[in-house]
Design an enzyme around this catalytic site. Structure first.
Site, PDB file in Angstrom:
ATOM      1  N   ASP A 260      22.234 102.293  55.567  1.00 32.15           N
ATOM      2  CA  ASP A 260      21.702 103.541  55.021  1.00 32.15           C
ATOM      3  C   ASP A 260      20.582 103.224  54.019  1.00 32.15           C
ATOM      4  OD1 ASP A 260      23.134 106.654  54.422  1.00 32.15           O
ATOM      5  OD2 ASP A 260      21.481 105.880  53.193  1.00 32.15           O
ATOM      6  N   ASN A 268       9.603 109.928  51.181  1.00 30.62           N
ATOM      7  CA  ASN A 268       8.930 111.132  51.703  1.00 30.62           C
ATOM      8  C   ASN A 268       8.198 111.879  50.599  1.00 30.62           C
ATOM      9  OD1 ASN A 268       9.563 111.028  54.446  1.00 30.62           O
ATOM     10  ND2 ASN A 268      11.600 111.902  54.099  1.00 30.62           N
ATOM     11  N   HIS A 273       5.527 112.366  54.394  1.00 31.69           N
ATOM     12  CA  HIS A 273       6.460 112.321  55.517  1.00 31.69           C
ATOM     13  C   HIS A 273       6.007 111.336  56.597  1.00 31.69           C
ATOM     14  CE1 HIS A 273       9.282 114.071  58.478  1.00 31.69           C
ATOM     15  NE2 HIS A 273       9.958 114.431  57.383  1.00 31.69           N
ATOM     16  N   ASP A 277       8.087 108.370  58.214  1.00 35.07           N
ATOM     17  CA  ASP A 277       8.283 108.163  59.665  1.00 35.07           C
ATOM     18  C   ASP A 277       7.934 106.729  60.057  1.00 35.07           C
ATOM     19  OD1 ASP A 277       9.127 110.688  60.121  1.00 35.07           O
ATOM     20  OD2 ASP A 277       7.340 111.385  61.184  1.00 35.07           O
ATOM     21  N   GLU A 303      18.078 108.694  57.781  1.00 33.91           N
ATOM     22  CA  GLU A 303      17.740 107.310  57.421  1.00 33.91           C
ATOM     23  C   GLU A 303      18.964 106.405  57.562  1.00 33.91           C
ATOM     24  OE1 GLU A 303      19.166 109.327  55.662  1.00 33.91           O
ATOM     25  OE2 GLU A 303      19.830 108.491  53.780  1.00 33.91           O
TER      26      GLU A 303
HETATM   27  N1  LIG Z   1      10.097 110.883  57.230  1.00 36.60           N
HETATM   28  C1  LIG Z   1      11.307 111.183  57.704  1.00 36.60           C
HETATM   29  N2  LIG Z   1      12.264 111.476  56.850  1.00 36.60           N
HETATM   30  C2  LIG Z   1      13.483 111.776  57.304  1.00 36.60           C
HETATM   31  C3  LIG Z   1      13.767 111.795  58.646  1.00 36.60           C
HETATM   32  N3  LIG Z   1      15.070 112.121  58.794  1.00 36.60           N
HETATM   33  C4  LIG Z   1      15.574 112.310  57.571  1.00 36.60           C
HETATM   34  N4  LIG Z   1      14.626 112.096  56.644  1.00 36.60           N
HETATM   35  C5  LIG Z   1      14.715 112.231  55.220  1.00 36.60           C
HETATM   36  O1  LIG Z   1      15.597 111.266  54.679  1.00 36.60           O
HETATM   37  C6  LIG Z   1      15.985 111.770  53.419  1.00 36.60           C
HETATM   38  C7  LIG Z   1      17.438 111.457  53.208  1.00 36.60           C
HETATM   39  O2  LIG Z   1      17.771 111.884  51.898  1.00 36.60           O
HETATM   40  P1  LIG Z   1      19.174 111.704  51.313  1.00 36.60           P
HETATM   41  O3  LIG Z   1      20.229 112.056  52.310  1.00 36.60           O
HETATM   42  O4  LIG Z   1      19.208 112.462  50.007  1.00 36.60           O
HETATM   43  O5  LIG Z   1      19.334 110.207  51.036  1.00 36.60           O
HETATM   44  P2  LIG Z   1      18.439 109.209  50.235  1.00 36.60           P
HETATM   45  O6  LIG Z   1      17.265 109.884  49.603  1.00 36.60           O
HETATM   46  O7  LIG Z   1      18.148 108.064  51.090  1.00 36.60           O
HETATM   47  O8  LIG Z   1      19.411 108.797  49.079  1.00 36.60           O
HETATM   48  P3  LIG Z   1      20.604 107.785  49.195  1.00 36.60           P
HETATM   49  O9  LIG Z   1      21.040 107.726  50.592  1.00 36.60           O
HETATM   50  O10 LIG Z   1      21.630 108.325  48.295  1.00 36.60           O
HETATM   51  O11 LIG Z   1      20.084 106.468  48.703  1.00 36.60           O
HETATM   52  C8  LIG Z   1      15.670 113.260  53.401  1.00 36.60           C
HETATM   53  O12 LIG Z   1      14.580 113.504  52.538  1.00 36.60           O
HETATM   54  C9  LIG Z   1      15.254 113.560  54.810  1.00 36.60           C
HETATM   55  O13 LIG Z   1      14.280 114.580  54.883  1.00 36.60           O
HETATM   56  C10 LIG Z   1      12.717 111.480  59.579  1.00 36.60           C
HETATM   57  O14 LIG Z   1      12.882 111.461  60.779  1.00 36.60           O
HETATM   58  N5  LIG Z   1      11.516 111.194  59.041  1.00 36.60           N
END
Ligand SMILES: Nc1nc2c(ncn2[C@@H]2O[C@H](COP(=O)(O)OP(=O)(O)OP(=O)(O)O)[C@@H](O)[C@H]2O)c(=O)[nH]1
Length: 398
Positions: A260, A268, A273, A277, A303
């Site tokens: 993770d 982002n 974004h 990606d 992620e």
């Molecule tokens: N650019 C991009 N961002 C994504 C995608 N899928 C998910 N995300 C982003 O990944 C982020 C995940 O955020 P969180 O679940 O808060 O987790 P995190 O910021 O990694 O925080 P922790 O996991 O606690 O370290 C979100 O901002 C989503 O919008 C994608 O396909 N592309």
């Protein structure tokens, strides 16, 4: 009383009766030919054989109409009526090489008028034109072959002697050529249908092949993640459960790693974004490089990635997880506007050791392993991220 005229009449009657019988036999043999079994040339050859078998004809041939030309398709001389000697008479044009205009000559006249043309003395008949100076033809009958009002060709019979043919020959040849017309038309229809069926079959096979390719493509798309092109969650659930079942059956270890990315939201938010990606794609490619054949790599969503390593126990999996963690920490990325950044990953590991929970359903076990790995990730996050934690499956009996 003089009985000679009666004897003569009786003899003539017998002669005519024999002719009639032989004509009927020729027609019966023609009916017996199978128009579907042979190609057109063979069919015509066989038809001429049946004619020659029962009639005193020196030569016979069939010319078929192609456009405005009559092309020789079959020919037979008396010497060739022996069963094993079919073909064109010696000296006559070989099959398919001679073309006569359908607008002139005796054959042309037969086609144009639809009427049988009888040349009883060819030497004196101006309608007759000999083949390549061949003067051996005394009598000739050209009978048009028609079907449903359409001319198909001409049936020719000839004899070296003039006045060789009687009116009953004309009758026989008219009936014979009418039947030949039916046979030819039938033959062409059957073959056209066969060709049509073959064409349709090929089209169908192509369509089926295309449908099969599309099906495979859609199946493929259904298990591939759009962004990273690695497998998705759907694939993970079926493939990993199968690997777990195998590991249980063959008593081999199996590791499951949940990876993770840390603070990905910040990536982002701060770098855009598109940069997020790109990071996801490149990290997926890097994970793919780290896997071996038989390993399962999937993007769970967002992620979060999963690696399933059949045949790998705790020590090997920890070694790999640690290497991945360090590598990811060391990678440098750049935003669109040139700002550099790096990220880290939290790795939760759980291991199924040989003999662990052998009676549990593999799908249920997968869910449990994912939940255990998730707990391990949670602990990493709580402890400051950028680290690996291992959750022993046995420590938390379901
Ligand atoms: N650019 C991009 N961002 C994504 C995608 N899928 C998910 N995300 C982003 O990944 C982020 C995940 O955020 P969180 O679940 O808060 O987790 P995190 O910021 O990694 O925080 P922790 O996991 O606690 O370290 C979100 O901002 C989503 O919008 C994608 O396909 N592309």
């Amino acid at each position: 009383m003089d009985s000679a005229p009666f004897a003569e009449a009786a003899s003539e009657l017998r002669h005519q009766f024999t002719n009639l019988l032989e004509s009927l036999s020729a027609l019966r043999s023609l009916i017996d030919l199978d128009p579907q079994a042979n190609d057109e040339e063979t069919l015509l050859d066989q038809a001429l054989h049946t004619l020659a078998e029962y009639q005193d004809l020196e030569r016979s041939s069939v010319f078929l109409l192609q456009g405005r030309e009559l092309i020789n398709y079959s020919g037979l001389s008396r010497e060739e009526t022996a069963p094993d000697n079919p073909g064109f008479p010696e000296g006559s044009p070989s099959r398919g090489t001679t073309a006569y205009s359908a607008d002139s000559g005796l054959m042309g006249l037969a086609v144009q008028t639809g009427q049988l043309q009888h040349c009883s003395n060819c030497a004196e008949d101006t309608r007759f034109r000999s083949w390549d100076g061949d003067n051996s033809v005394g009598s000739l009958i050209c009978t048009p072959i028609f079907h449903l009002g359409q001319p198909l060709g001409v049936l020719n019979v000839s004899h070296p002697a003039p006045e060789a043919f009687a009116p009953w020959h004309e009758h026989l040849l008219q009936v014979f050529s009418t039947m030949l017309g039916y046979m030819l038309a039938n033959h062409r229809l059957v073959h056209a249908m066969e060709a049509h069926v073959q064409e349709r079959t090929m089209e169908l096979e192509e369509a089926l092949g295309e449908a099969e390719r599309l099906k495979r493509r859609f199946e493929q798309l259904a298990i591939i993640d759009d962004l990273t092109r690695i497998h998705n969650r759907r694939f993970l659930f079926s493939a990993a459960a199968a690997e777990i079942a195998k590991a249980q059956r063959y008593r081999i270890p199996l590791s499951l790693m949940l990876l993770d990315l840390d603070h990905f939201k910040t990536v982002n938010d701060q770098y855009g974004h598109a940069a997020g990606d790109r990071v996801l794609k490149e990290i997926a490619a890097y994970f793919r490089e780290q896997t071996r054949e038989g390993d399962i790599l999937a993007r769970m969503g967002g992620e979060e990635f999963v690696l399933v390593l059949p045949g790998t126990g705790t020590e090997g999996a920890q070694c790999l997880g640690e290497r991945i963690r360090r590598d990811i920490r060391s990678f440098q990325w750049q935003s669109e506007d040139g700002r550099e950044f790096s990220i880290s990953v939290s790795v939760g590991l759980t291991v199924l050791s040989p003999g662990d929970l052998p009676d549990l359903d593999s799908h249920y076990l997968l869910e449990r392993m994912l939940a255990e790995a998730d707990k391990a990730v949670y602990r990493c996050k709580a402890a400051g991220r950028d680290q690996m934690d291992t959750q022993d499956l046995d420590n938390d009996p379901g």
